[in-house]
Design an enzyme around this catalytic site. Structure first.
Site, mmCIF file in Angstrom:
data_model
loop_
_atom_site.group_PDB
_atom_site.id
_atom_site.type_symbol
_atom_site.label_atom_id
_atom_site.label_comp_id
_atom_site.label_asym_id
_atom_site.label_seq_id
_atom_site.Cartn_x
_atom_site.Cartn_y
_atom_site.Cartn_z
ATOM 1 N N GLU A 494 11.507 9.508 4.522
ATOM 2 C CA GLU A 494 12.134 8.786 5.009
ATOM 3 C C GLU A 494 14.094 8.832 3.465
ATOM 4 O OE1 GLU A 494 9.797 5.316 4.942
ATOM 5 O OE2 GLU A 494 9.037 6.173 5.400
ATOM 6 N N GLU A 525 4.884 7.291 7.547
ATOM 7 C CA GLU A 525 3.936 7.842 6.275
ATOM 8 C C GLU A 525 2.602 8.210 6.521
ATOM 9 O OE1 GLU A 525 6.818 4.848 4.528
ATOM 10 O OE2 GLU A 525 4.571 4.780 5.654
ATOM 11 N N GLN A 547 8.176 6.975 0.166
ATOM 12 C CA GLN A 547 9.426 6.403 -0.565
ATOM 13 C C GLN A 547 9.320 5.677 -1.343
ATOM 14 O OE1 GLN A 547 12.995 3.368 1.784
ATOM 15 N NE2 GLN A 547 13.129 5.243 1.761
ATOM 16 N N ASP A 550 4.142 1.256 -3.115
ATOM 17 C CA ASP A 550 3.678 0.625 -2.760
ATOM 18 C C ASP A 550 3.196 1.338 -0.785
ATOM 19 O OD1 ASP A 550 3.614 -2.532 -3.780
ATOM 20 O OD2 ASP A 550 5.584 -0.750 -4.411
ATOM 21 N N TYR A 551 4.160 2.779 0.046
ATOM 22 C CA TYR A 551 4.013 2.760 1.133
ATOM 23 C C TYR A 551 3.141 3.441 0.924
ATOM 24 C CZ TYR A 551 8.639 0.758 1.214
ATOM 25 O OH TYR A 551 9.648 -0.508 1.209
ATOM 26 N N ILE A 552 2.579 4.147 -0.219
ATOM 27 C CA ILE A 552 1.868 4.968 -0.079
ATOM 28 C C ILE A 552 0.376 4.985 0.568
ATOM 29 C CG2 ILE A 552 0.781 4.920 -2.457
ATOM 30 C CD1 ILE A 552 1.087 7.965 -2.677
ATOM 31 N N HIS A 592 6.379 -4.727 -4.005
ATOM 32 C CA HIS A 592 7.323 -3.068 -4.505
ATOM 33 C C HIS A 592 6.433 -3.308 -5.378
ATOM 34 C CE1 HIS A 592 10.130 -3.860 -1.302
ATOM 35 N NE2 HIS A 592 10.226 -2.603 -1.290
#
Length: 803
Positions: A494, A525, A547, A550-552, A592
């Protein structure tokens, strides 16, 4: 067996007849394997069975359209397809059911996966790639429903890359991008988010992907009306259908019992995907499941009598047989003779597989019974040992567990005894365990001599005119060198392409290397990770960017169940050298926080997890990883992109070693271990501690999986005799893991004069803003006071209480 036939109009009747009867033979073989397989489970010879009965005919059609170089990413109903390709025979089928720990006998996983999970071998014994264009390939299955879909996207995208990007050596991997990735999935599993995410992404990317949905109207006991709007997946996906003004999918729908319609549908799908790079959905309807979902239960419990009767009448094998007779392709007598022969062949294969599975155990059992008997004759505990021996003798069909368990129990009864017979049994047991354990535990990481931990450190080089730049510039310029050096390297995520990632670590590189190598993606993701897995399995070197750390979590299932287990579950026969790039640590805010390391280091065993303290270290890790072929997660420090660092002269060449800690400050009083952004705080505190007479040694873990393979922390403890681990994960997270590594694996407890301690974040997620960070994660004062408290306990006179 030919699986790429000419159309009916181009071949003689004899060839057409042979093709039909060959397909029918495979269908009957597969069905007999399913029927006998279920019985083997119910009689206790196998633990669990999940079979492909009822799905034979569409899989035969798919096999006929499948070409060399193509890849399958499917699920546990596809045994007929694998048999049609010649990758699975009845004997291997039963070895998979029995979990035979021999890759020659069970080429799908050497007993590591339950039956119904399929693969082909992509790499040679030395770790080099086979020529994948000369074989028909199957990526290794996982059980997780729809878990195969993210990987499927990457397998298909690889063809697009090989067709569109020049300069890549594709000799073992692609013929001008003509390969199709074939996915299979059950109708109920299309309810999963992974399916929709991958389906949408393939439409956006326009990759050569064919998805087959095997629709038998149920998901275990739950009918389609509970799974899918309108109970029809192709109906609700009509909006993806391409037209003259818009790119999209070709969507086909075909009954699963209609042989000629299936053959034509799959030929058509193959041509569209292969030539035009347009994804295709084939919705195969009116399929059945003759034995229900699995051996866990009977479908008679939840299907009506009307449905069961319909399934009996419309079984695809039955309808195929009737069609063969109707078209005078064969006679009733000929088919009966063929079916009788097949039944006997499958029974013989089952018997051969079971005997081959059992014989080594029986041989070992005889050895063990003799040794136990000899020991019993010399032991005061003869009666107890003899009972164990007799219990073992009574097991007519022993498995490895029976041998290990009985041998180890006997040794309990001879503690303190000293005899030749005892030593002989001890040696037998030790050798048996050493020989057997690797069959279940090898290949979690590469076992090749040139694995990533062998890449030696190459230090950054600086001259007298060293320039100080933002950390992101070092990353950017180092990536530039890597993309120049490795034509098969690419990165995507992203905001990765046009703007060069949110922190400009890839600034300007899309303009230099093109949109296929430096690419933007949608917000998705799970399939970003899937793209990386599939691309890596086809010889490319992808860097998948998530990105923020946390988004993992959105991609964690794919990382954990697919990527991290790939080498292990294939016993070293497939690999995916994917680098996952992300950023985190010392972030502010609940969503985050970026420090879920305790979860990651446990869920991602099988990957390297690297936590560089600055961008020079991060660049060095990328350089190291590109020299080898293993998957890794690199977590850059988000608050380090604008910090100044000296710019090395040897960008693209210097290497940060994996599994090696670095001592940042020497000291004599206490060893402090940390990593990532928190390390900078620890280093600052270490200087402040000098003011109160405390000389701390500071070590950067930098590599969490693996951690400190040289045991340098234990060497530090020999000098300091005290240990504090500082970590911004929750209590019991990564700091607890590091503590176990040091105390147990390195035996660091031997050198301690004080209780080893950890200082972690609070148990909750960090609150927002600077105050939230200060009162949620270890701050400089917390660290100072914790160290001082340890020293106060050891020497309260020199270090009186602070407060």
């Amino acid at each position: 067996m030919k699986t790429n036939p000419k159309t009916d109009s181009e071949i003689s009747f004899d060839d057409f007849q042979a093709q039909i009867l060959s397909d029918y033979e495979i269908a009957v073989i597969s069905r007999e394997c399913s029927l006998l397989g279920r019985r083997e489970v119910l009689t206790g010879k196998a633990k669990f069975g999940i079979f492909g009965d009822g799905k034979e005919l569409p899989q035969l059609a798919m096999a006929r359209a499948f070409q060399n170089g193509d890849f399958r990413s499917g699920y546990y109903r596809d045994q007929t397809f694998m048999m049609a390709l010649g990758h699975l025979n009845p004997e291997a089928f039963f070895h998979g059911l029995y979990a035979t720990t021999d890759i020659a006998k069970d080429p799908m996983s050497a007993g590591r996966q339950m039956g119904g999970h399929f693969m082909t071998h992509s790499i040679n014994e030395d770790g080099s790639w086979k020529n994948l264009t000369e074989q028909r390939n199957s990526s290794a299955d996982i059980s997780c429903t729809a878990g195969q879909m993210p990987r499927l996207l990457g397998l298909a995208q690889a063809s697009k890359i090989y067709r569109k990007v020049s300069g890549i050596d594709a000799s073992n991997f692609s013929n001008n991008g003509n390969e199709v990735a074939w996915g299979t999935i059950g109708n109920a599993s299309t309810s999963e988010g992974h399916f929709f995410e991958a389906f949408n992404a393939a439409g956006v990317l326009q990759v050569p992907m064919v998805i087959s949905v095997w629709d038998d109207a149920y998901g275990i006991s739950v009918p389609a009306e509970y799974h899918t709007t309108k109970s029809d997946i192709s109906e609700i996906l009509k909006g993806f259908q391409r037209d003259e003004n818009n790119k999209g999918y070709e969507i086909l729908k075909v009954p699963g019992w209609d042989y000629t319609a299936l053959i034509h549908a799959y030929e058509n799908a193959s041509d569209i995907a292969r030539d035009e790079h347009v994804p295709v959905l084939i919705h195969v309807t009116e399929l059945t499941q003759p034995q229900g979902h699995s051996t866990s239960g009977s479908h008679e419990r939840y299907k009506s009598q009307e449905r069961l009767e319909w399934e009996r009448e419309n079984d695809c094998n039955k309808r195929f047989r009737e069609w063969i007779l109707e078209k005078n392709i064969s006679t009733e007598e000929e088919l009966k003779a063929l079916e009788k022969k097949i039944k006997q062949e499958v029974r013989n294969a089952k018997k051969t597989a079971w005997n081959a599975f059992l014989q080594p155990h029986i041989s070992k059992k005889k050895e063990l019974v003799t040794l136990i008997g000899q020991l019993a004759d010399k032991s005061p505990n003869r009666s107890f040992i003899t009972k164990i021996k007799n219990d073992l003798i009574a097991i007519e069909e022993p498995i490895k567990k029976d041998l290990a368990s009985h041998a180890r129990k006997v040794l309990r009864y001879v503690i303190g005894e000293d005899s030749t017979e005892k030593k002989t049994l001890q040696a037998w047991t030790t050798q048996f365990m050493q020989e057997t354990q690797p069959a279940f535990s090898s290949h979690l990481y590469s076992e090749q001599a040139d694995n990533a931990t062998t890449v030696q450190k190459i230090a950054p080089i600086y001259d007298g005119n060293t320039e100080q730049v933002d950390g992101r510039v070092i990353l950017r310029d180092n990536f530039d060198k890597l993309f120049e050096k490795y034509p098969n390297a690419l990165v995507f995520g992203e905001d990765t392409g046009n703007i060069g990632d949110v922190n400009q670590g890839l600034e300007g590189l899309q303009g230099k290397y093109g949109k296929y190598r430096i690419a933007d993606t949608g917000i998705r993701e799970a399939t970003i990770i899937g793209q990386g897995i599939g691309l890596a399995m086809r010889g490319l070197r992808p860097i998948a960017e998530i990105q923020y750390l946390d988004y993992i979590m959105y991609g964690l299932q794919t990382l954990s169940d697919d990527l991290a287990t790939l080498l292990y579950r294939t016993v070293g026969k497939q690999k995916a050298p994917l680098i996952v790039r992300t950023r985190g640590h010392r972030l502010e805010g609940i969503w985050h926080s970026g420090s879920q390391m305790g979860g990651l280091i446990h869920l991602l065993r099988g990957m390297y997890i690297l936590t560089p303290r600055n961008m020079t270290q991060a660049a060095g890790f990328y350089n190291t990883l590109m020299k080898t072929d293993e998957p890794a997660l690199v977590i850059e420090s988000l608050n380090g992109y604008r910090l100044k660092e000296d710019k090395p002269n040897n960008l693209g060449d210097f290497c940060t070693p994996i599994g090696v800690v670095e001592t940042m400050k020497t000291g004599t009083d206490i060893t402090l271990l940390s990593y990532g952004s928190t390390l900078r705080i620890v280093l600052s505190v270490a200087e402040e501690l000098k003011e109160v007479g405390i000389d701390a040694e500071v070590i950067d873990a930098q590599s969490l999986l693996p951690f400190d393979i040289n045991h340098d922390v234990a060497k530090s403890l020999k000098k300091t005799n005290r240990l504090l681990i500082i970590d911004e994960d929750v209590p019991g997270g990564c700091s607890a893991y590091l503590l176990q590594e040091i105390l147990e694996k390195q035996e660091g407890y031997k050198y301690l004069d004080s209780k080893p301690q950890t200082l972690a974040a609070k148990a909750h997620r960090p609150a927002y803003a600077t105050d939230g960070d200060y009162f949620s994660k270890p701050n400089a004062e917390d660290i100072f006071e914790k160290i001082y408290e340890i020293m106060h306990e050891a020497n309260p006179t020199d270090y009186p209480s602070l407060r």
